[in-house]
Design an enzyme around this catalytic site. Structure first.
Site, PDB file in Angstrom:
ATOM      1  N   SER A  65       1.014  -0.844  -0.018  1.00 57.85           N
ATOM      2  CA  SER A  65       0.039  -0.156  -0.204  1.00 57.85           C
ATOM      3  C   SER A  65       0.661   1.602  -0.178  1.00 57.85           C
ATOM      4  CB  SER A  65      -0.898   0.035   1.169  1.00 57.85           C
ATOM      5  OG  SER A  65      -1.681  -0.812   1.029  1.00 57.85           O
TER       6      SER A  65
HETATM    7  N1  SAH Z   1      -0.619  -4.027   3.939  1.00 59.95           N
HETATM    8  C1  SAH Z   1      -0.428  -4.583   2.716  1.00 59.95           C
HETATM    9  C2  SAH Z   1      -0.751  -5.273   1.856  1.00 59.95           C
HETATM   10  C3  SAH Z   1      -0.931  -5.894   1.328  1.00 59.95           C
HETATM   11  S1  SAH Z   1      -1.859  -6.320  -0.736  1.00 59.95           S
HETATM   12  C4  SAH Z   1       0.944  -4.161   2.495  1.00 59.95           C
HETATM   13  O1  SAH Z   1       1.441  -2.688   2.147  1.00 59.95           O
HETATM   14  O2  SAH Z   1       2.295  -4.565   2.251  1.00 59.95           O
HETATM   15  C5  SAH Z   1      -3.404  -7.108   0.440  1.00 59.95           C
HETATM   16  C6  SAH Z   1      -2.740  -8.272   0.586  1.00 59.95           C
HETATM   17  O3  SAH Z   1      -3.918  -8.896   0.768  1.00 59.95           O
HETATM   18  C7  SAH Z   1      -2.404  -9.419   0.013  1.00 59.95           C
HETATM   19  O4  SAH Z   1      -1.214  -9.670   0.097  1.00 59.95           O
HETATM   20  C8  SAH Z   1      -3.168 -10.405  -0.743  1.00 59.95           C
HETATM   21  O5  SAH Z   1      -2.095 -11.377  -1.108  1.00 59.95           O
HETATM   22  C9  SAH Z   1      -3.830 -10.944   0.679  1.00 59.95           C
HETATM   23  N2  SAH Z   1      -4.863 -11.226   0.666  1.00 59.95           N
HETATM   24  C10 SAH Z   1      -5.842 -11.005  -0.479  1.00 59.95           C
HETATM   25  N3  SAH Z   1      -7.004 -11.982   0.430  1.00 59.95           N
HETATM   26  C11 SAH Z   1      -6.563 -12.512   1.297  1.00 59.95           C
HETATM   27  C12 SAH Z   1      -6.772 -13.314   2.101  1.00 59.95           C
HETATM   28  N4  SAH Z   1      -8.639 -14.425   1.689  1.00 59.95           N
HETATM   29  N5  SAH Z   1      -6.385 -14.060   3.158  1.00 59.95           N
HETATM   30  C13 SAH Z   1      -5.359 -13.498   4.130  1.00 59.95           C
HETATM   31  N6  SAH Z   1      -4.696 -12.547   2.988  1.00 59.95           N
HETATM   32  C14 SAH Z   1      -5.169 -12.264   1.762  1.00 59.95           C
END
Ligand code: SAH
Length: 228
Positions: A65
């Protein structure tokens, strides 16, 4: 292993934090301090301008993000990330916010990151090990679990703070259930149009929900749907 940051990265990370303070996104000294200590350069994908205020692809249809979103979520959760408190980071991705939470709650607190892509779990552990939060991972107050975050992580519930880093169609009931009375969850909700929702569980167990702002996150979904 001693944690080493080059002068260049320290300066660039500091400039990013000052930028977010100047624009009023970072409001508190505590959030500025944690974003100073957790260097975005240790979490951003290589080949990208780590200290720009924008999201960046991390593979597997996921992104780290943007710094202003990390800052916004830290500000919204600050009161619920006091030393000794418990936090859950759903969709922990690179582990950036998970590491920030660990610094804020300290060694007496507990932070669980839940991510459903195994390679991202491995990447986040690598990233955290390079960061100032490495000791918390080693000592066990910070952990990253490979699981479906829609179900939360009931083993360590209830949580003072829950952050969801991917957009849910609806707020999962299991996450509301895992919130402590007095606790707060920040979660993007929606499909194409999304709102960052602030969910407060009141002391009597009732729940108050408000919209903070419009946002654009990757979906909270199944692993198969995300990779297809
Ligand atoms: N706060 C993190 C955001 C990563 S993007 C950062 O800034 O690095 C969102 C993340 O949610 C991704 O890594 C994706 O793989 C994860 N995600 C999506 N659906 C999910 C689920 N059902 N369970 C666990 N992780 C999930």
């Amino acid at each position: 292993m001693e944690h080493f940051r080059s002068r260049g990265s320290v300066d660039k990370n500091k400039a990013l934090v000052e930028h977010l303070q100047y624009y009023g996104i970072i409001k508190s000294g505590k959030v500025a301090e944690v974003m100073d200590v957790i260097d975005r350069g240790e979490f951003a994908p290589s080949g990208y301008p780590a200290y720009d205020d924008s999201p960046m692809p991390i593979g597997y249809n996921a992104t780290i993000s943007a710094p202003h979103m990390h800052a916004t979520c830290l500000q919204l959760l600050e009161e619920h990330l006091q030393p000794g408190m418990r936090a859950l980071d759903v969709g922990s991705g690179t582990g950036y916010l998970t590491a920030c939470f660990a610094i804020m709650v300290g060694a007496q607190g507990l932070v669980v990151g839940v991510e459903h892509i195994p390679q991202l779990v491995a990447l986040s552990i690598e990233n955290i090990n390079k960061s100032s939060a490495a000791a918390f991972l080693k000592e066990g107050s910070l952990s990253i679990k490979l699981a479906d975050g829609q179900l939360g992580w009931p083993e360590s519930a209830p949580y003072d703070a829950i952050h969801v880093g991917a957009a849910a169609r609806e707020i999962p009931q299991s996450l509301i259930d895992q919130l402590k009375p007095g606790g707060r969850m920040v979660i993007p909700v929606g499909d194409f149009f999304q709102d960052l929702k602030v969910v407060d569980k009141n002391l009597d167990g009732s729940v108050s929900i408000r919209s903070e702002m419009s946002v654009r996150y990757v979906p909270l979904t199944s692993r198969e749907a995300q990779l297809s």
